[in-house]
Design a protein around this motif. Structure first.
Motif, PDB file in Angstrom:
ATOM      1  N   LEU A  20       0.387   2.950  -3.430  1.00 55.48           N
ATOM      2  CA  LEU A  20      -0.979   3.723  -3.763  1.00 55.48           C
ATOM      3  C   LEU A  20      -0.790   5.323  -3.569  1.00 55.48           C
ATOM      4  O   LEU A  20      -1.446   6.019  -4.066  1.00 55.48           O
ATOM      5  CB  LEU A  20      -2.098   3.053  -2.889  1.00 55.48           C
ATOM      6  N   PRO A  21       0.408   5.754  -2.500  1.00 58.95           N
ATOM      7  CA  PRO A  21       0.610   7.038  -1.894  1.00 58.95           C
ATOM      8  C   PRO A  21       0.546   7.842  -3.659  1.00 58.95           C
ATOM      9  O   PRO A  21       0.329   9.325  -4.038  1.00 58.95           O
ATOM     10  CB  PRO A  21       1.293   7.276  -1.307  1.00 58.95           C
ATOM     11  N   VAL A  55      -2.247   6.824  -6.413  1.00 59.99           N
ATOM     12  CA  VAL A  55      -4.076   7.147  -6.360  1.00 59.99           C
ATOM     13  C   VAL A  55      -4.166   8.307  -5.200  1.00 59.99           C
ATOM     14  O   VAL A  55      -4.876   9.370  -5.158  1.00 59.99           O
ATOM     15  CB  VAL A  55      -4.363   6.214  -5.948  1.00 59.99           C
ATOM     16  N   ASP A  56      -2.728   9.355  -5.083  1.00 53.53           N
ATOM     17  CA  ASP A  56      -2.614  10.319  -4.196  1.00 53.53           C
ATOM     18  C   ASP A  56      -3.009  10.234  -2.534  1.00 53.53           C
ATOM     19  O   ASP A  56      -3.974  10.722  -2.379  1.00 53.53           O
ATOM     20  CB  ASP A  56      -2.943  11.673  -4.644  1.00 53.53           C
ATOM     21  N   VAL A  57      -3.284   8.769  -1.868  1.00 50.36           N
ATOM     22  CA  VAL A  57      -3.782   8.586  -0.861  1.00 50.36           C
ATOM     23  C   VAL A  57      -2.338   8.228   0.184  1.00 50.36           C
ATOM     24  O   VAL A  57      -2.016   8.431  -0.205  1.00 50.36           O
ATOM     25  CB  VAL A  57      -4.599   7.239  -0.338  1.00 50.36           C
ATOM     26  N   SER A  58      -2.745   8.965   1.606  1.00 50.46           N
ATOM     27  CA  SER A  58      -1.656   8.426   3.129  1.00 50.46           C
ATOM     28  C   SER A  58      -1.655   7.583   3.527  1.00 50.46           C
ATOM     29  O   SER A  58      -2.318   6.099   2.834  1.00 50.46           O
ATOM     30  CB  SER A  58      -2.961   9.384   3.819  1.00 50.46           C
ATOM     31  N   TRP A  87       0.490  -1.748   0.136  1.00 52.01           N
ATOM     32  CA  TRP A  87       0.334   0.398   0.606  1.00 52.01           C
ATOM     33  C   TRP A  87       0.908   1.013  -0.412  1.00 52.01           C
ATOM     34  O   TRP A  87       0.506   1.857  -0.727  1.00 52.01           O
ATOM     35  CB  TRP A  87      -1.040  -0.119   1.160  1.00 52.01           C
ATOM     36  N   ASN A  88       2.034   1.480   0.770  1.00 58.84           N
ATOM     37  CA  ASN A  88       2.619   3.002   1.484  1.00 58.84           C
ATOM     38  C   ASN A  88       3.622   2.892   0.251  1.00 58.84           C
ATOM     39  O   ASN A  88       3.752   3.536  -0.407  1.00 58.84           O
ATOM     40  CB  ASN A  88       2.973   2.312   2.662  1.00 58.84           C
TER      41      ASN A  88
END
Length: 129
Positions: free
Chosen positions: A35-36, A39-42, A31-32
């Protein structure tokens, strides 16, 4: 014999804990890492990754074991059918011996027995079905 089952249970618990921990770290790392930037998520923590693992298991897989690697056969009575086939091949003497072995290992419980009252006796007695 009890020590064997205790050790086996502890070993199973240790491997399950190791698997869940490893899965949590893999989910968190993927995820880290991906996705950041995509998709620009934390970024997420380990506990959030475990929450995602549980949530995805509930939504997509359930908790019954799934159908991978032969687990689907167990849900459909595969082992019960095999045991019934083996039981039918035993002679009455072998069946009685097997029952005695089960009683010596598991104790003599009230499973599969019903309470019946005898007219001459005041207390109920248990009889095998």
């Amino acid at each position: 014999m009890k020590r064997f089952w205790i050790r086996r249970g502890l070993r199973f618990f240790a491997f399950a804990l190791l698997f869940v921990t490893l899965a949590g770290f893999v989910i968190m790392s993927l995820w880290n890492a991906l996705l950041p930037t995509i998709v620009d998520v934390s970024a997420i923590t380990f506990w959030q990754a475990l929450g995602l693992l549980v949530l995805s298991r509930i939504l997509f897989g359930g908790f019954r074991g799934g159908g991978w690697g032969g687990y689907g056969r167990m849900r459909h009575g595969y082992w019960r059918q095999r045991m019934a086939e083996r039981w039918e091949k035993l002679t009455p003497e072998q069946r009685q011996q097997m029952r005695q072995q089960w009683e010596s290992r598991c104790g003599r419980g009230h499973y599969g027995r019903r309470q019946q009252t005898d007219p001459q006796q005041e207390e109920p007695r248990t009889t095998a079905i």
